[in-house]
Design an enzyme around this catalytic site. Sequence first.
Site, mmCIF file in Angstrom:
data_model
loop_
_atom_site.group_PDB
_atom_site.id
_atom_site.type_symbol
_atom_site.label_atom_id
_atom_site.label_comp_id
_atom_site.label_asym_id
_atom_site.label_seq_id
_atom_site.Cartn_x
_atom_site.Cartn_y
_atom_site.Cartn_z
ATOM 1 N N HIS A 254 -58.331 1.138 -60.632
ATOM 2 C CA HIS A 254 -57.606 0.082 -59.925
ATOM 3 C C HIS A 254 -56.200 0.000 -60.474
ATOM 4 O O HIS A 254 -55.998 0.184 -61.675
ATOM 5 C CB HIS A 254 -58.318 -1.272 -60.086
ATOM 6 C CG HIS A 254 -57.905 -2.249 -59.036
ATOM 7 N ND1 HIS A 254 -56.802 -3.042 -59.170
ATOM 8 C CD2 HIS A 254 -58.439 -2.515 -57.818
ATOM 9 C CE1 HIS A 254 -56.681 -3.773 -58.069
ATOM 10 N NE2 HIS A 254 -57.649 -3.475 -57.231
ATOM 11 N N GLU A 309 -65.400 -1.999 -54.742
ATOM 12 C CA GLU A 309 -66.004 -1.215 -53.664
ATOM 13 C C GLU A 309 -67.337 -0.602 -54.065
ATOM 14 O O GLU A 309 -68.179 -0.345 -53.212
ATOM 15 C CB GLU A 309 -65.050 -0.097 -53.213
ATOM 16 C CG GLU A 309 -63.675 -0.563 -52.817
ATOM 17 C CD GLU A 309 -63.665 -1.364 -51.538
ATOM 18 O OE1 GLU A 309 -64.713 -1.946 -51.187
ATOM 19 O OE2 GLU A 309 -62.622 -1.413 -50.890
HETATM 20 N N1 CMC Z 1 -61.255 8.997 -60.084
HETATM 21 C C1 CMC Z 1 -60.680 9.915 -60.882
HETATM 22 N N2 CMC Z 1 -59.444 9.759 -61.416
HETATM 23 C C2 CMC Z 1 -58.792 8.639 -61.118
HETATM 24 C C3 CMC Z 1 -59.340 7.651 -60.298
HETATM 25 C C4 CMC Z 1 -60.623 7.845 -59.770
HETATM 26 N N3 CMC Z 1 -61.199 6.961 -58.994
HETATM 27 N N4 CMC Z 1 -58.451 6.631 -60.172
HETATM 28 C C5 CMC Z 1 -57.369 6.985 -60.889
HETATM 29 N N5 CMC Z 1 -57.575 8.197 -61.466
HETATM 30 C C6 CMC Z 1 -56.672 8.924 -62.356
HETATM 31 C C7 CMC Z 1 -55.588 9.623 -61.576
HETATM 32 O O1 CMC Z 1 -55.961 10.929 -61.223
HETATM 33 C C8 CMC Z 1 -54.440 9.603 -62.559
HETATM 34 O O2 CMC Z 1 -54.649 10.623 -63.486
HETATM 35 P P1 CMC Z 1 -53.388 11.395 -64.138
HETATM 36 O O3 CMC Z 1 -52.720 10.383 -65.023
HETATM 37 O O4 CMC Z 1 -54.008 12.528 -64.868
HETATM 38 O O5 CMC Z 1 -52.500 11.843 -63.002
HETATM 39 C C9 CMC Z 1 -54.626 8.278 -63.305
HETATM 40 O O6 CMC Z 1 -56.017 7.971 -63.196
HETATM 41 C C10 CMC Z 1 -53.828 7.118 -62.696
HETATM 42 O O7 CMC Z 1 -54.057 7.117 -61.300
HETATM 43 P P2 CMC Z 1 -53.037 6.558 -60.218
HETATM 44 O O8 CMC Z 1 -53.217 7.308 -58.946
HETATM 45 O O9 CMC Z 1 -51.658 6.472 -60.801
HETATM 46 O O10 CMC Z 1 -53.582 5.088 -60.060
HETATM 47 P P3 CMC Z 1 -53.123 4.087 -58.945
HETATM 48 O O11 CMC Z 1 -52.946 2.789 -59.600
HETATM 49 O O12 CMC Z 1 -51.983 4.632 -58.158
HETATM 50 O O13 CMC Z 1 -54.400 4.095 -57.953
HETATM 51 C C11 CMC Z 1 -56.459 3.554 -56.955
HETATM 52 C C12 CMC Z 1 -55.330 3.067 -57.867
HETATM 53 C C13 CMC Z 1 -57.442 2.431 -56.686
HETATM 54 C C14 CMC Z 1 -55.857 4.019 -55.596
HETATM 55 C C15 CMC Z 1 -57.180 4.741 -57.649
HETATM 56 O O14 CMC Z 1 -57.782 4.296 -58.859
HETATM 57 C C16 CMC Z 1 -58.198 5.425 -56.753
HETATM 58 O O15 CMC Z 1 -57.824 6.324 -55.992
HETATM 59 N N6 CMC Z 1 -59.515 5.004 -56.819
HETATM 60 C C17 CMC Z 1 -60.516 5.569 -55.939
HETATM 61 C C18 CMC Z 1 -60.470 4.883 -54.580
HETATM 62 C C19 CMC Z 1 -61.051 3.471 -54.643
HETATM 63 O O16 CMC Z 1 -62.097 3.229 -55.231
HETATM 64 N N7 CMC Z 1 -60.341 2.552 -53.961
HETATM 65 C C20 CMC Z 1 -60.754 1.133 -53.897
HETATM 66 C C21 CMC Z 1 -59.813 0.285 -54.717
HETATM 67 S S1 CMC Z 1 -60.417 -1.379 -54.960
HETATM 68 C C22 CMC Z 1 -60.172 -2.088 -53.417
HETATM 69 C C23 CMC Z 1 -58.800 -2.583 -53.248
HETATM 70 O O17 CMC Z 1 -58.454 -3.580 -53.922
HETATM 71 O O18 CMC Z 1 -58.071 -1.998 -52.443
#
Ligand code: CMC
Length: 366
Positions: A254, A309
Amino acid sequence: MAKVTGLEGVVSAETDISLVDGEQGHLVYRGYWAKDLAVTKSYEEVAFLLWNGRLPERDELDQLEQRMANLRNIPEYICRIIDLLPLSVPMMAVLQTTVAALGETESSTWPPTLQQAERLSAILPTVIAYRYRKSQGLAIVEPDPKLEHVANYLYMLTDHLPDESHTRALNAYLILGMEHGMNASTFAGRVILSTQSDMSSAICGAIGTMKGPLHGGAPYEVIAMLEQIGTKDRAEPWIRNMLDNGERLMGFGHRIYKTKDPRAEALRIVTLNMTGQDPSFDLAIHVENTAIRLLEEYKPGRRLYTNVEFYAAAILRTIQLSPDLFTPTFTTARIVGWTTHILEQASVNRIFRPESVYTGSMPALG
Ligand code: CMC
């Protein structure tokens, strides 16, 4: 200069609707813990709280329930529009089409009103049930004005009075899904509204934002993951394979929460109370623990935990909702938060107009 992406850490508005504290794992709606509201209040009570800033008196709640029950029916022209859409059109697009077609007349587009918020929130479940039953070749079930919002939704979907425990579980999920600060879809809605556009346009944009798998589309993918894993012994190799291939695990991570998402914690308890320690719950817990351990191994220091989720998927599956309905059902919750933010935006409006950093080439001077 660090890469500029995702508006991380950027404060875009002041709000008194909710607090999301990612370090402490706190979620507060208008001065109340969301996790407490989820198990003690109804959908209508919390909607009143978000829209009006305080909990309702008994007569105010009765009146809101009555108004929302009266606003559930779909106008005839909307039914005809929905019927014209091929069954291949996804439910979220059906919702966007319906909301756009419900748009107010030119003369009443600004400012948005609480009546519009109540109307859209009241009607979405009916649209979902109408379309779902048509797509299954089932007879339409008219809304029952004697039932509360959540029970009526399940009733319209299934054509029978829902089990009390299912209604309570869905009620808790919808309350926990109602509001979450400046998430992507709420932000999108506020940006649209800030141009002095209308409530319906802002909600259409929010629905489009919601459906992406990184936001509201995740629970569908969580079910697919749990089904593919199937048994506990397959969890670790399955997850390792995903992470080895650079894939994301749905239901984890998140932007704000760097500890367990409080909504996931609350829903885990609701699911456990409803199902007891049944095999599918056992598998979900095992997958959760394995994933958190492996995420720490593959992505050390990123602090990736279960988000809402993951257990949303577990709850919606337990109450036997079709996976196609997961994201639309989330939408029937978040519409309350969106409309509240839209009303707040209108009350302090200034058009959103951020800047970008130009990284392209320049023409020669002169
Ligand atoms: N699985 C594997 N790696 C992950 C995940 C995950 N679910 N989430 C983040 N990471 C890694 C990502 O690859 C990155 O690694 P690196 O530093 O090596 O590049 C690091 O953690 C930071 O990720 P980010 O993309 O900068 O994180 P963000 O804050 O932009 O994204 C997120 C947040 C929710 C989009 C992401 O955690 C994700 O894609 N989760 C899976 C989808 C999901 O479950 N979405 C529902 C979110 S809760 C409902 C809502 O409030 O919308």
